[in-house]
Design a protein around this motif. Structure first.
Motif, PDB file in Angstrom:
ATOM      1  N   TRP A 288       0.821  -1.212   0.000  1.00 52.87           N
ATOM      2  CA  TRP A 288       0.000   0.000   0.000  1.00 52.87           C
ATOM      3  C   TRP A 288       0.861   1.271   0.000  1.00 52.87           C
ATOM      4  O   TRP A 288       0.515   2.269  -0.628  1.00 52.87           O
ATOM      5  CB  TRP A 288      -0.901  -0.007   1.235  1.00 52.87           C
ATOM      6  CG  TRP A 288      -1.796   1.196   1.364  1.00 52.87           C
ATOM      7  CD1 TRP A 288      -2.922   1.475   0.642  1.00 52.87           C
ATOM      8  CD2 TRP A 288      -1.642   2.288   2.281  1.00 52.87           C
ATOM      9  NE1 TRP A 288      -3.478   2.669   1.047  1.00 52.87           N
ATOM     10  CE2 TRP A 288      -2.706   3.187   2.059  1.00 52.87           C
ATOM     11  CE3 TRP A 288      -0.712   2.589   3.282  1.00 52.87           C
ATOM     12  CZ2 TRP A 288      -2.873   4.358   2.795  1.00 52.87           C
ATOM     13  CZ3 TRP A 288      -0.870   3.765   4.000  1.00 52.87           C
ATOM     14  CH2 TRP A 288      -1.941   4.626   3.756  1.00 52.87           C
ATOM     15  N   LEU A 289       2.020   1.225   0.668  1.00 51.69           N
ATOM     16  CA  LEU A 289       2.866   2.401   0.811  1.00 51.69           C
ATOM     17  C   LEU A 289       3.659   2.753  -0.446  1.00 51.69           C
ATOM     18  O   LEU A 289       3.888   3.936  -0.726  1.00 51.69           O
ATOM     19  CB  LEU A 289       3.862   2.199   1.970  1.00 51.69           C
ATOM     20  CG  LEU A 289       3.295   2.270   3.388  1.00 51.69           C
ATOM     21  CD1 LEU A 289       4.313   1.732   4.392  1.00 51.69           C
ATOM     22  CD2 LEU A 289       2.925   3.715   3.736  1.00 51.69           C
ATOM     23  N   LEU A 290       4.098   1.757  -1.212  1.00 45.21           N
ATOM     24  CA  LEU A 290       5.023   2.007  -2.312  1.00 45.21           C
ATOM     25  C   LEU A 290       4.434   2.755  -3.508  1.00 45.21           C
ATOM     26  O   LEU A 290       5.085   3.664  -4.041  1.00 45.21           O
ATOM     27  CB  LEU A 290       5.657   0.687  -2.767  1.00 45.21           C
ATOM     28  CG  LEU A 290       6.758   0.132  -1.857  1.00 45.21           C
ATOM     29  CD1 LEU A 290       7.153  -1.272  -2.293  1.00 45.21           C
ATOM     30  CD2 LEU A 290       7.983   1.049  -1.861  1.00 45.21           C
ATOM     31  N   LEU A 359      17.719  11.342  -2.619  1.00 44.81           N
ATOM     32  CA  LEU A 359      18.523  10.211  -2.155  1.00 44.81           C
ATOM     33  C   LEU A 359      17.883   9.562  -0.936  1.00 44.81           C
ATOM     34  O   LEU A 359      17.790   8.326  -0.850  1.00 44.81           O
ATOM     35  CB  LEU A 359      19.933  10.691  -1.831  1.00 44.81           C
ATOM     36  CG  LEU A 359      20.873   9.677  -1.180  1.00 44.81           C
ATOM     37  CD1 LEU A 359      21.082   8.461  -2.077  1.00 44.81           C
ATOM     38  CD2 LEU A 359      22.220  10.325  -0.846  1.00 44.81           C
ATOM     39  N   VAL A 360      17.427  10.368   0.000  1.00 40.82           N
ATOM     40  CA  VAL A 360      16.758   9.821   1.193  1.00 40.82           C
ATOM     41  C   VAL A 360      15.462   9.127   0.792  1.00 40.82           C
ATOM     42  O   VAL A 360      15.137   8.041   1.300  1.00 40.82           O
ATOM     43  CB  VAL A 360      16.500  10.939   2.215  1.00 40.82           C
ATOM     44  CG1 VAL A 360      15.567  10.455   3.326  1.00 40.82           C
ATOM     45  CG2 VAL A 360      17.813  11.428   2.809  1.00 40.82           C
ATOM     46  N   GLY A 361      14.714   9.725  -0.136  1.00 41.87           N
ATOM     47  CA  GLY A 361      13.488   9.081  -0.600  1.00 41.87           C
ATOM     48  C   GLY A 361      13.751   7.723  -1.227  1.00 41.87           C
ATOM     49  O   GLY A 361      13.019   6.749  -0.976  1.00 41.87           O
ATOM     50  N   ALA A 362      14.820   7.631  -2.028  1.00 41.15           N
ATOM     51  CA  ALA A 362      15.179   6.351  -2.645  1.00 41.15           C
ATOM     52  C   ALA A 362      15.606   5.332  -1.595  1.00 41.15           C
ATOM     53  O   ALA A 362      15.326   4.129  -1.726  1.00 41.15           O
ATOM     54  CB  ALA A 362      16.292   6.559  -3.669  1.00 41.15           C
ATOM     55  N   ALA A 363      16.267   5.785  -0.548  1.00 35.32           N
ATOM     56  CA  ALA A 363      16.676   4.876   0.528  1.00 35.32           C
ATOM     57  C   ALA A 363      15.465   4.311   1.260  1.00 35.32           C
ATOM     58  O   ALA A 363      15.424   3.114   1.603  1.00 35.32           O
ATOM     59  CB  ALA A 363      17.601   5.602   1.506  1.00 35.32           C
ATOM     60  N   ILE A 364      14.469   5.145   1.515  1.00 30.83           N
ATOM     61  CA  ILE A 364      13.231   4.664   2.153  1.00 30.83           C
ATOM     62  C   ILE A 364      12.550   3.631   1.246  1.00 30.83           C
ATOM     63  O   ILE A 364      12.074   2.588   1.714  1.00 30.83           O
ATOM     64  CB  ILE A 364      12.287   5.838   2.460  1.00 30.83           C
ATOM     65  CG1 ILE A 364      12.930   6.791   3.470  1.00 30.83           C
ATOM     66  CG2 ILE A 364      10.946   5.332   2.987  1.00 30.83           C
ATOM     67  CD1 ILE A 364      12.162   8.091   3.662  1.00 30.83           C
ATOM     68  N   HIS A 365      12.488   3.934  -0.037  1.00 30.66           N
ATOM     69  CA  HIS A 365      11.918   2.992  -1.008  1.00 30.66           C
ATOM     70  C   HIS A 365      12.645   1.646  -0.937  1.00 30.66           C
ATOM     71  O   HIS A 365      12.004   0.577  -0.895  1.00 30.66           O
ATOM     72  CB  HIS A 365      12.035   3.579  -2.420  1.00 30.66           C
ATOM     73  CG  HIS A 365      11.498   2.694  -3.499  1.00 30.66           C
ATOM     74  ND1 HIS A 365      10.273   2.893  -4.097  1.00 30.66           N
ATOM     75  CD2 HIS A 365      12.029   1.580  -4.099  1.00 30.66           C
ATOM     76  CE1 HIS A 365      10.063   1.950  -4.998  1.00 30.66           C
ATOM     77  NE2 HIS A 365      11.126   1.145  -5.029  1.00 30.66           N
ATOM     78  N   ARG A 386      20.047  -0.941  -9.331  1.00 26.72           N
ATOM     79  CA  ARG A 386      18.784  -1.408  -8.750  1.00 26.72           C
ATOM     80  C   ARG A 386      17.857  -0.265  -8.348  1.00 26.72           C
ATOM     81  O   ARG A 386      16.634  -0.391  -8.452  1.00 26.72           O
ATOM     82  CB  ARG A 386      19.075  -2.290  -7.529  1.00 26.72           C
ATOM     83  CG  ARG A 386      17.810  -2.924  -6.954  1.00 26.72           C
ATOM     84  CD  ARG A 386      18.130  -3.986  -5.927  1.00 26.72           C
ATOM     85  NE  ARG A 386      16.907  -4.592  -5.416  1.00 26.72           N
ATOM     86  CZ  ARG A 386      16.278  -5.630  -5.955  1.00 26.72           C
ATOM     87  NH1 ARG A 386      16.771  -6.181  -7.044  1.00 26.72           N
ATOM     88  NH2 ARG A 386      15.177  -6.115  -5.419  1.00 26.72           N
ATOM     89  N   TYR A 387      18.418   0.865  -7.911  1.00 28.47           N
ATOM     90  CA  TYR A 387      17.568   1.900  -7.320  1.00 28.47           C
ATOM     91  C   TYR A 387      17.645   3.257  -8.021  1.00 28.47           C
ATOM     92  O   TYR A 387      17.101   4.245  -7.509  1.00 28.47           O
ATOM     93  CB  TYR A 387      17.901   2.063  -5.830  1.00 28.47           C
ATOM     94  CG  TYR A 387      17.458   0.859  -5.028  1.00 28.47           C
ATOM     95  CD1 TYR A 387      16.102   0.581  -4.857  1.00 28.47           C
ATOM     96  CD2 TYR A 387      18.382  -0.032  -4.489  1.00 28.47           C
ATOM     97  CE1 TYR A 387      15.682  -0.529  -4.153  1.00 28.47           C
ATOM     98  CE2 TYR A 387      17.976  -1.152  -3.782  1.00 28.47           C
ATOM     99  CZ  TYR A 387      16.618  -1.398  -3.614  1.00 28.47           C
ATOM    100  OH  TYR A 387      16.207  -2.503  -2.929  1.00 28.47           O
ATOM    101  N   TYR A 388      18.278   3.318  -9.179  1.00 31.48           N
ATOM    102  CA  TYR A 388      18.299   4.596  -9.891  1.00 31.48           C
ATOM    103  C   TYR A 388      16.880   5.035 -10.261  1.00 31.48           C
ATOM    104  O   TYR A 388      16.550   6.223 -10.178  1.00 31.48           O
ATOM    105  CB  TYR A 388      19.149   4.505 -11.159  1.00 31.48           C
ATOM    106  CG  TYR A 388      19.070   5.771 -11.984  1.00 31.48           C
ATOM    107  CD1 TYR A 388      19.814   6.891 -11.621  1.00 31.48           C
ATOM    108  CD2 TYR A 388      18.218   5.858 -13.091  1.00 31.48           C
ATOM    109  CE1 TYR A 388      19.722   8.074 -12.346  1.00 31.48           C
ATOM    110  CE2 TYR A 388      18.122   7.041 -13.821  1.00 31.48           C
ATOM    111  CZ  TYR A 388      18.877   8.141 -13.450  1.00 31.48           C
ATOM    112  OH  TYR A 388      18.778   9.302 -14.166  1.00 31.48           O
ATOM    113  N   ASP A 389      16.029   4.104 -10.684  1.00 27.06           N
ATOM    114  CA  ASP A 389      14.666   4.470 -11.078  1.00 27.06           C
ATOM    115  C   ASP A 389      13.892   5.081  -9.910  1.00 27.06           C
ATOM    116  O   ASP A 389      13.138   6.048 -10.079  1.00 27.06           O
ATOM    117  CB  ASP A 389      13.921   3.255 -11.621  1.00 27.06           C
ATOM    118  CG  ASP A 389      14.397   2.842 -13.007  1.00 27.06           C
ATOM    119  OD1 ASP A 389      15.086   3.651 -13.656  1.00 27.06           O
ATOM    120  OD2 ASP A 389      14.108   1.705 -13.425  1.00 27.06           O
ATOM    121  N   ALA A 390      14.073   4.515  -8.709  1.00 26.31           N
ATOM    122  CA  ALA A 390      13.387   5.071  -7.538  1.00 26.31           C
ATOM    123  C   ALA A 390      13.907   6.476  -7.228  1.00 26.31           C
ATOM    124  O   ALA A 390      13.129   7.388  -6.917  1.00 26.31           O
ATOM    125  CB  ALA A 390      13.582   4.157  -6.331  1.00 26.31           C
TER     126      ALA A 390
END
Length: 451
Positions: A288-290, A359-365, A386-390
């Motif tokens: 639900w969060l993502l 960057l912090v938002g991507a880390a939470i993701h 792996r996380y560039y898109d986020a």
């Protein structure tokens, strides 16, 4: 004239300009030489994509990279050594292992300071302690306030060929502390510059740009280090020896991943408590969060409530920013206060940089993805592949807010900064693949604070 001789000549010209005062001809020559060194540094940075991929592979296979670097060192690096190399080689005993022998050979050779002769005496006469101190005072007093070395060693500078890379006898990545103190100084200063770039320009540079930017940062930093005479020959070595530069660049290159990894570690610690994730029951909540970046808003999962006018005001965002960038007397914010600037010239309030927040938002993701199964399982490193898109999703979302209302963007960013500085809680106690358009659709822009 060989490339290294030419570069040495350029460095000597720069040295003479420092000693010669305001001579217009020398000033013109210095400018031309500086341009030549800059061009050489740019040429050095334009290496093949495969070489950059080799550097970035530290994340996945340090042993393989070490083997390549050792092979390069044996074939190219060890043929260019100081004048004492042959004597040291002859003194190695047959009882030594190959690793011990190679480690001894690769230790830097320090030149013994020549003792100046007493005025009027023979070259062999000893000088008084006062005269010796006076002869070294120039080296001591040249240390300036910017990019100065932490080392008080007054030994004369090394020759370019005397700088060598020390590999670990146990294998693995290069150790910073094993290298010559001049190399350590440059790498530490360059690493601070690269960390600054990570939170103001691009937190996830691709392999090619990452390798190139690391090498350019090393060369540019070495040129600006003070006292300049101390680092002139190291600059020459880096500009003229691409193998040497690529190899030592592996140390700050690895630190880019380490820096991002610290953000992810703080996120892992904060996320479970902030969202109330319970092992075995978290799968549905994470799902639900993502979508649509719901996790950046204050929420109540039980009521399925989302404060859609308060993006990035979930308490976990403030918590991670504070822990990573603002905590302590030597924190990033203390050393880089000038990066917190307003996007509105008429409004001086300091803002959180967009890249830092993304960057912090991507880390939470990434941390929530580790809970996607219902239990915490760290699935991979916090890497660009792996996380560039986020990360890019957050950049796109923030850019959309700024484009639609720069005043509301400014208000959001400066309130984030103020809440972190004051230590106040940023939320009111409320507790993947995404697209920019869907996340902006979720946002209630009209409900955002404008002042």
């Amino acid at each position: 004239m060989s490339a290294i001789a030419e570069a040495q000549a350029l460095a000597e010209d720069e040295h003479s300009i420092l000693d010669g005062g305001a001579n217009t001809d020398d000033d013109a020559l210095s400018e031309a030489d500086s341009e030549d060194l800059d061009q050489m540094a740019q040429t050095l940075a334009e290496l093949s994509e495969s070489e950059d991929e080799l550097l970035s592979s530290l994340d996945s296979n340090p042993a393989a990279l070490e083997a390549c670097l050792v092979a390069e060192g044996n074939s190219k690096e060890m043929d260019v050594v100081g004048k004492n190399f042959s004597n040291r080689e002859k003194n190695l005993t047959n009882a030594q292992s190959k690793t011990q022998a190679r480690t001894q050979l690769e230790r830097p050779v320090f030149k013994t300071p020549a003792i100046p002769a007493t005025p009027g005496g023979s070259s062999g006469d000893l000088v008084s302690a006062a005269e010796l101190a006076a002869s070294q005072s120039l080296v001591i007093n040249l240390t300036g306030p910017d990019l100065q070395s932490d080392d008080n060693n007054t030994l004369p500078s090394m020759d370019a060929a005397d700088y060598k890379i020390i590999y670990s006898s146990r294998g693995g990545p290069l150790s910073l502390k094993a290298q010559h103190i001049d190399i350590q100084d440059v790498i530490r200063a360059a690493s601070r510059r690269l960390e600054r770039d990570l939170v103001t320009m691009n937190a996830f540079p691709d392999a090619r740009n990452r390798g190139r930017s690391v090498r350019l940062a090393l060369v540019d930093t070495a040129k600006k280090m003070q006292p300049s005479e101390k680092y002139a020959q190291l600059t020459v070595r880096m500009v003229t020896d691409s193998t040497f530069t690529r190899t030592i660049a592996s140390i700050p290159n690895q630190r880019i991943s380490t820096f991002r990894g610290r953000v992810k570690e703080k996120s892992d610690i904060a996320v479970a408590n902030a969202y109330g994730l319970v092992p075995g029951k978290a799968q549905e909540q994470v799902a639900w969060l993502l979508p649509e970046l719901i996790y950046i808003y204050p929420t109540d999962y039980q009521k399925r409530y989302i404060a859609e006018g308060k993006p990035y005001q979930h308490s976990v965002v403030t918590s991670i920013l504070r822990e990573v960038f603002f905590k302590g007397a030597t924190s990033f914010s203390v050393k880089n206060d000038d990066v917190f600037v307003s996007s509105l010239p008429e409004r001086p309030e300091k803002e959180i940089p967009m890249v830092m927040l993304a960057l912090v938002g991507a880390a939470i993701h990434a941390s929530l993805m580790d809970w996607a199964s219902g239990h915490f399982v760290s699935v991979s490193s916090f890497s660009a592949d792996r996380y560039y898109d986020a990360y890019n999703e957050h950049i796109t979302f923030l850019t959309g807010i700024k484009k639609n209302s720069i005043s509301k963007y400014h208000t959001m960013m400066y309130k984030l900064y103020n809440n972190i500085i004051s230590g106040a809680a940023h939320a009111n106690g409320l507790d993947g693949t995404v697209t920019a358009s869907s996340a902006l659709t979720r946002l209630n822009l009209s409900a955002m604070d404008e002042d």
